[in-house]
Design an enzyme around this catalytic site. Structure first.
Site, mmCIF file in Angstrom:
data_model
loop_
_atom_site.group_PDB
_atom_site.id
_atom_site.type_symbol
_atom_site.label_atom_id
_atom_site.label_comp_id
_atom_site.label_asym_id
_atom_site.label_seq_id
_atom_site.Cartn_x
_atom_site.Cartn_y
_atom_site.Cartn_z
ATOM 1 C CG HIS A 13 -1.914 -1.091 1.281
ATOM 2 N ND1 HIS A 13 -2.549 -1.470 2.446
ATOM 3 C CD2 HIS A 13 -2.392 -1.911 0.307
ATOM 4 C CE1 HIS A 13 -3.370 -2.472 2.196
ATOM 5 N NE2 HIS A 13 -3.290 -2.766 0.907
ATOM 6 N N PRO A 14 1.807 1.419 -0.913
ATOM 7 C CG PRO A 14 3.068 1.367 -2.884
ATOM 8 C CD PRO A 14 2.184 0.511 -2.022
#
Length: 531
Positions: A469-470
């Site tokens: 989930h950058p």
């Protein structure tokens, strides 16, 4: 060649923007995607992420730099490189986050991004099989479905969590997030509903929409402080340019969008000079403010069969494939997790600060194959990490991957929260009916004392991985490190916006695909208003 709007990246947000802007037949829209069309059949089968993650034909296959917070380990960061972007590879989990996430964005100066502002966008995008209500829509392009598979080990986890004192919640995207229950998925009739399937497939015949695959953008083109188009490398490796009469919208994601900005001379001037790039406009926050959800994956061996056993033989694999082919049911409809929980590690936190993903199988990583024993996985992640990392260039060549420095577990709060999350997971495992199904605490082993926080943290540093989930690397706001304003316009230049998870000033409290689609909806509204 010229067009009105150039959208860079056909991922979760870019597909939405392309759909909404091309609705006007008088407007010409070009959508550029670095990867191929989404023709790989495994993309469209929910469990296909086992085959597509770490597959370089559709996955960028990024890897972080060795991270001090992980005791010097470098870990994989899969990102979609295909029509649909990461929505074509992800675990299909439909999670919006908490209303407080968006209200905090608004309180940080981002007018129009509070919960009351974005909830209508979530509802507009959604076609939920449960129907429409105050929190959900049933007429949007993105199909959201209930699980088509149940497994006793996940039901036992939900029951054990309730025995441990955590409430059941039938809809974590509804009135409140806290509690345990089951995920909803971005699927339609047992097939993946990626952003490309939802937003591009129905409109592929629009004459004013040009979708170009195998087109890796190398930089944006500028005339003074105005962006005039982009340069890209085509399938043959030739450099092409395309002009944008109105705007360029970067939707490359939290790695590619800041990389393109920096390659274009937009970023920290000193860093650009170090990498052989002439600074064009100072934006020191480009690539900074990187946030991600780090997950500690606990594995428990079982005294009864799990999915590990179901997929071990060719005969059982054939039965599973036949069930899917005939009924669109069974293990091949499975998302990355079945059961979930949004819980608090301390009574003084206002909203849940950890999330569980519970899977009726175990593996070292998606794509690596299941373990050769009966087991299930209970992963826990901190929802709102304080740690901030950065994306940095590694020279001026667009083909060279940037350096990813996550800086995981670099604050005391992050360390304490993940440690407590692991302890909560182990405590739930010791409650009935789950405890009766567990033969052995495998990872970590029962030898790790429950009350030894230092040893638990060290175990987490050695075994935790990204949940992919950058966010945050082109931060929205008006402070010195902000990259875009509340209308997603890049500060100090005209004709350029960013629309993807990189604009999040703070990561949301949950999985990031649904928020990325919402950001695409919001961006399209803003572009149309300003036009």
């Amino acid at each position: 060649m010229d067009t009105d709007y150039v959208i860079v990246g056909a991922g979760s947000a870019g597909c939405v923007v392309a759909n909404r802007l091309s609705k006007d037949p008088k407007v010409r829209v070009t959508l550029l995607e670095a990867g191929p069309p989404d023709r790989n059949p495994w993309i469209h089968i929910p469990v296909g992420y086992f085959k597509t993650m770490h597959n370089p034909t559709v996955d960028w296959c990024y890897k972080t730099e060795p991270d001090p917070g992980l005791n010097g380990r470098a870990i994989d960061w899969p990102r979609g490189k295909v029509l649909g972007g990461s929505s074509s590879l992800n675990g299909l989990l439909y999670v919006r986050g908490q209303p407080q996430d968006y209200d905090r964005w608004r309180q940080m100066g981002n007018t129009g991004w509070g919960w009351d502002d974005v909830l209508p966008l979530f509802k507009r995008a959604e076609n939920n099989e449960r129907g429409a209500d105050a929190y959900h829509g049933d007429a949007g392009p993105l199909s959201v479905s209930n699980m088509r598979i149940q497994r006793p080990i996940c039901d036992a986890w939900v029951a054990a969590a309730q025995t441990a004192g955590y409430p059941f919640n039938p809809d974590y995207n509804g009135e409140g997030q806290e509690g345990v229950g089951y995920f909803q998925l971005t699927t339609r009739n047992g097939r993946r509903c990626s952003a490309a399937v939802a937003y591009l497939r129905p409109i592929r015949d629009r004459k004013n929409l040009n979708i170009v695959t195998h087109a890796q953008v190398t930089r944006v083109l500028m005339d003074g402080k105005r962006v005039t188009g982009v340069e890209y490398r085509d399938k043959r490796g030739q450099i092409q340019t395309i002009g944008a009469n109105r705007e360029v919208i970067l939707s490359g994601g939290a790695i590619n969008s800041p990389q393109i900005l920096m390659l274009s001379g937009l970023g920290d001037p000193e860093h650009l000079k170090e990498n052989g790039i002439t600074p064009h406009h100072a934006l020191p926050g480009v690539g900074r403010n990187l946030q991600d959800h780090l997950q500690a994956r606990l594995v428990f061996k079982c005294n009864e069969p799990t999915l590990n056993d179901e997929v071990r033989s060719y005969a059982s694999q054939a039965r599973i494939a036949l069930k899917y082919a005939l009924f669109r049911a069974g293990p091949m409809t499975m998302a990355a997790s079945l059961a979930t929980g949004f819980l608090k590690t301390r009574p003084d936190v206002e909203t849940p600060d950890i999330q569980f993903h519970v899977q009726p199988w175990s593996a070292d990583s998606p794509g690596a194959g299941v373990h050769p024993f009966s087991a299930f996985t209970m992963s826990v992640c901190q929802l709102r990490p304080e740690s901030r990392g950065e994306i940095r260039l590694d020279g001026p060549d667009p083909k060279t991957y940037p350096k990813i420095h996550p800086h995981y577990l670099s604050t005391d709060l992050d360390c304490r929260t993940l440690t407590e999350g692991v302890k909560i997971a182990r405590r739930i495992a010791r409650h009935a009916p789950l405890s009766t199904k567990i033969a052995e605490e495998f990872r970590p082993s029962a030898d790790l004392p429950m009350d030894d926080d230092a040893a638990t943290l060290d175990w987490a540093r050695n075994h935790s991985v990204s949940i992919y989930h950058p966010t945050g690397t082109c931060k929205m706001g008006d402070d010195p490190n902000a990259v875009v304003d509340a209308r997603l316009r890049v500060h100090g230049v005209t004709g350029l916006r960013v629309a993807d998870c990189s604009i999040m000033p703070e990561i949301v409290s949950g999985n990031t695909n649904a928020p990325a689609i919402m950001i695409g909806e919001k961006c399209a509204d803003l572009v149309l208003e300003d036009a």
